[in-house]
Design an enzyme around this catalytic site. Structure first.
Site, PDB file in Angstrom:
ATOM      1  N   LYS A  81       0.724  -1.161  -0.043  1.00  0.00           N
ATOM      2  CA  LYS A  81      -0.146  -0.160  -0.046  1.00  0.00           C
ATOM      3  C   LYS A  81       0.907   1.094   0.165  1.00  0.00           C
ATOM      4  O   LYS A  81       1.898   1.307   0.876  1.00  0.00           O
ATOM      5  CB  LYS A  81      -0.917  -0.096   1.174  1.00  0.00           C
ATOM      6  CG  LYS A  81      -2.136   0.915   1.139  1.00  0.00           C
ATOM      7  CD  LYS A  81      -2.869   0.556   2.546  1.00  0.00           C
ATOM      8  CE  LYS A  81      -4.147   1.816   2.454  1.00  0.00           C
ATOM      9  NZ  LYS A  81      -4.960   1.583   3.801  1.00  0.00           N
ATOM     10  N   SER A 156      -9.528   1.212   2.774  1.00  0.00           N
ATOM     11  CA  SER A 156      -8.468   1.759   1.907  1.00  0.00           C
ATOM     12  C   SER A 156      -7.431   1.322   1.321  1.00  0.00           C
ATOM     13  O   SER A 156      -6.581   1.768   0.267  1.00  0.00           O
ATOM     14  CB  SER A 156      -7.874   3.291   2.630  1.00  0.00           C
ATOM     15  OG  SER A 156      -7.272   2.597   3.754  1.00  0.00           O
ATOM     16  N   SER A 180     -10.178  -1.348   6.421  1.00  0.00           N
ATOM     17  CA  SER A 180      -9.398  -1.006   5.321  1.00  0.00           C
ATOM     18  C   SER A 180      -8.803  -2.291   4.591  1.00  0.00           C
ATOM     19  O   SER A 180      -8.223  -1.982   3.576  1.00  0.00           O
ATOM     20  CB  SER A 180      -8.489   0.026   5.468  1.00  0.00           C
ATOM     21  OG  SER A 180      -9.356   1.265   5.828  1.00  0.00           O
TER      22      SER A 180
END
Length: 470
Positions: A81, A156, A180
């Site tokens: 990420k 996310s 997330s």
């Protein structure tokens, strides 16, 4: 091997490389070719680490040729990420202001996955500063759900869920402060692990600045994979104390086996806002599978649920409120809308109320510990509603519809506040899209969550990888 290597799961790849059945270089090249073929359709991989991945693969092959013992994830490509440090690459958090902030060292989970033999192959897309569920960053644009471009890929850890689902990487490394990791795993038909607070070492500093209290206690890094066996392998690599993070605790990765049948509490509609009938049916089927496997299954209620959501909101939004005028300047107007709506609904508090809420959190944790003492596992939906459309955020300042949007994932929010582990695992389809349930355990009992998730996976099967649908 008579298959495209990108289709193999992480544990299969690691074993094949360690046995010398396939060179790590071929594994990496297969995944780079897959990225070239499908990333234009989904836009999940942002910064491609091709040269470094190839060199790491060559090193792996040289070590195997020299007779060295390789790690369990030898040659396995993984995405990272955009808010997790990879040495030599910018940790952009998806925003222009940080596009030149090159990390000097790997974050602890990246370092640990490398030590197990895995190879970072690229950064993955995320919403700006991980502050919304919108699948878009100002630096890299929109990421698309490979099952249906009109549906949300979740956030996310958006890019990791998509990259793993379509075979661009065998593992993804994201983080979870309220779903997330679990929601993008669920929306893309793969599995995700949110570990206990303190189980994995992490580094969430931004430009060297340490996070404030709520941001120390709630967010955790966690893996995404296509199979539960791969989650287990990543879990074993990531677990343990680390001098880079004083919060990481030296708790064994596996606790004692239970002497009798384990009790599982089913939480069908945690927020009392309704659950989609197809998801309720899948939850009932998952409960039946666990019952057949020897678990004792019965419905329970989550203690102090509404109060937990209020506590989470006040802790998080008070910290945001302190910095919001400065942070807002880093976002586009669209990117700021989610937090504006959240702050309209949960304004930040004064110091006395913030401190009181830290005590409320402890009381909620105590109530959860008592529930999990009688029911060491909980079974609930990852989201109580099917995968939403990509127009997920309401326009303007419609705080009521924004609140309704957040409620389907509220069980993810509360478990993040409490700090307990959870595994999201696919259980078929609802409304034509993947759906998942999550298994929630006592602190530091990820092993029980994984074991129960494997029972469900044996029944429902593995849904990915897939080719992106038009």
């Amino acid at each position: 091997m008579n298959t495209d290597l990108w289709k193999l799961n992480a544990t299969e790849l690691g074993a094949a490389v360690a046995r010398g059945e396939v060179p790590a270089v071929q594994v990496v090249e297969s995944h780079l070719a897959r990225i070239a073929a499908v990333n234009p359709a989904v836009n999940a991989v942002t910064q491609l680490m091709a040269d470094g991945a190839r060199e790491a693969a060559r090193t792996t092959d040289r070590r195997r040729a020299a007779g060295e013992q390789l790690g369990p994830l030898a040659g396995v490509p993984f995405t990272v990420k955009e808010n997790i440090h990879v040495a030599g690459w910018a940790t952009t958090h998806g925003v222009r202001a940080f596009r030149d902030q090159v990390a000097e060292a790997d974050s602890p989970p990246v370092r640990r996955l490398r030590a197990a033999g895995a190879i970072p192959i690229g950064h993955s897309n995320m919403p700006d500063l991980a502050l919304s569920s919108e699948p878009e960053s100002q630096l890299f644009g929109v990421t698309y759900n490979p099952w249906d471009r009109t549906r949300s890929p979740g956030g996310s850890s958006t890019g990791d869920g998509v990259a793993v689902a379509v075979g661009m990487a065998a593992l993804g490394l994201g983080n979870d402060a309220g779903g997330s990791v679990r929601l993008p795993a669920a929306f893309n038909g793969v599995a995700g692990l949110k570990p206990s607070h303190g189980r994995f070492a992490a580094d969430h500093r931004i430009m060297g600045q340490e996070p404030m209290l709520a941001s120390q206690l709630i967010p955790v890094d966690g893996p995404i994979a296509r199979s539960v066996a791969d989650l287990r392998a990543a879990y074993e690599a990531l677990a343990g104390a680390d001098p880079a993070d004083p919060r990481a605790v030296p708790v064994p990765a596996y606790g004692p086996r239970s002497t009798g049948p384990l009790r599982v509490g089913v939480v069908a509609d945690p927020a009392g806002a309704g659950v989609h009938p197809e998801i309720r049916a899948a939850l009932d089927q998952a409960a039946a599978v666990l019952e057949q496997a020897g678990y004792v299954v019965e419905e329970v209620r989550i203690p102090r649920f509404a109060e937990s959501l209020e506590c989470y909101g006040k802790l998080i939004m008070t910290e945001f409120g302190v910095n919001w005028p400065r942070v807002r300047q880093l976002l586009t107007e669209k990117g700021a809308q989610h937090i504006d709506l959240f702050m309209d609904r949960t304004p930040h508090t004064d110091l006395a109320e913030f401190l009181r809420q830290t005590g409320v959190r402890l009381g909620i944790q105590r109530a959860w510990a008592q529930l999990l003492d009688t029911h060491p596992l909980l079974l609930g939906p990852t989201s109580t509603q099917p995968v939403p459309g990509t127009d997920v955020l309401p326009d303007g300042t419609d705080t009521e519809s924004h609140a309704r949007l957040m409620l389907p994932g509220a069980l993810c929010t509360v478990t993040s506040l409490v700090g307990v582990p959870a595994v999201s695992v696919p259980v078929g389809f609802a409304d034509g899209m993947p759906q998942s349930v999550q298994l929630i355990g006592q602190m530091y009992r990820e092993d029980r969550c994984l074991r129960a998730a494997e029972e469900l996976e044996r029944h429902f099967g593995v849904l990915a990888p897939l080719d992106p649908r038009p």
